[in-house]
Design a protein around this motif. Structure first.
Motif: not given
Length: 307
Positions: A128-154
């Motif tokens: 999941a990734t968040g779209l930062p907004w301001d002062d600790g807030m996020f506009r929204y978060w995306t829960v991704h269907g795809a895998s991030f291969a490099e992070i998954a391997r690590h």
């Protein structure tokens, strides 16, 4: 209910799932600390940095170069409290804090990853990734269907090297693929976006030690907050309006994320705004439409415009 849930607005995800009486599934780090003493060391963020070969140290030890990132070594509530960038020896002296550490200032995408771990091996994960907004807030978060291969391997390599014998959920935060936080739990605010049967698989993991989940049709999901200005008290929306929002096309759930009987200043909220609600949906358009409808419950002058 099998899950130790402290936030009443998230009980909805777990209250109908059957579970053996002896099973306890944590969603909060203090509970994880108590339940898993053999692996609680991962809440030592200095040690987590060292397991990845990062140059890091406690306050009082001068970094070999600047800038560095400073944060608490262990903080089970409000994990980023007191964190800052430090750019010089003078700043290091000025911002000295007992119990804090420094590490490299990492660059890259900030990703949260939930993992199911079976006997020290990752058997399922979602990012999941968040779209930062301001002062600790996020506009929204995306829960991704795809895998991030490099992070998954690590993460797979790190878990196999460091979590022998552990079975349960884990959550990692990474920046540029490097682990900055590790938790013995999952992110409970959007688990309904993981698909039908996910909570049942969660219970089976803790009850039987095995992960069984049909995950062939995963898709992106979205978790969208509604923020208001600080300094005001709010009431929950009428039940009829909440029911309408929950039943809107594409909406998976609605969380009203504050207590009516608790002073606003006693809620843990980002500096930029007071979070009134979170809407989980299968599309951004559905989430935005539901948020606009929900927003009619409050004075528009008190809301922070996000569209």
């Amino acid at each position: 209910m099998p899950v130790l849930e402290r936030d009443p607005w998230r009980v909805q995800y777990f209250e109908t799932v059957q579970c053996p009486d002896h099973v306890a599934i944590p969603t909060d780090d203090p509970d994880c600390w108590t339940l898993f003493p053999g692996h609680r060391w991962i809440y030592d963020k200095l040690r987590v940095a060292e397991t990845q070969g990062l140059t890091a140290g406690p306050h009082g030890v001068i970094p070999p170069s600047f800038p560095v990132f400073s944060k608490p070594i262990t903080n089970l509530k409000g994990m980023g409290l007191g964190s800052r960038i430090i750019r010089s020896t003078e700043e290091m002296d000025h911002h000295y804090r007992p119990g804090h550490m420094w590490m490299p200032l990492l660059m890259g995408q900030h990703v949260s990853t939930d993992c199911a771990v079976e006997n020290g091996c990752i058997v399922w994960l979602r990012h999941a990734t968040g779209l930062p907004w301001d002062d600790g807030m996020f506009r929204y978060w995306t829960v991704h269907g795809a895998s991030f291969a490099e992070i998954a391997r690590h993460l797979a390599s790190w878990v196999e090297a460091n979590m022998a014998g552990y079975t349960g959920m884990m959550n990692f935060e990474t920046i540029g693929g490097t682990i900055i936080e590790a938790h013995l739990r999952f992110a409970d605010q959007w688990c309904d976006l993981y698909g039908e049967g996910w909570v049942e698989a969660l219970v089976r993991l803790y009850a039987e030690g095995r992960w069984v989940f049909e995950d062939a049709e995963r898709r992106d999901g979205f978790s969208m907050p509604l923020f208001a200005r600080h300094g005001h008290s709010f009431r929950h929306p009428p039940e009829a309006l909440q029911a309408e929002v929950r039943s809107a096309p594409g909406v998976r759930s609605l969380q009203i994320t504050f207590h009516e009987d608790k002073p606003p200043e006693d809620h843990a909220m980002p500096p930029g705004g007071f979070r009134l609600a979170v809407i989980n949906a299968t599309s951004l358009d559905a989430a935005r439409a539901a948020r606009r409808r929900l927003a009619t419950a409050w004075d528009p002058a008190l809301l922070l415009a996000q569209d």
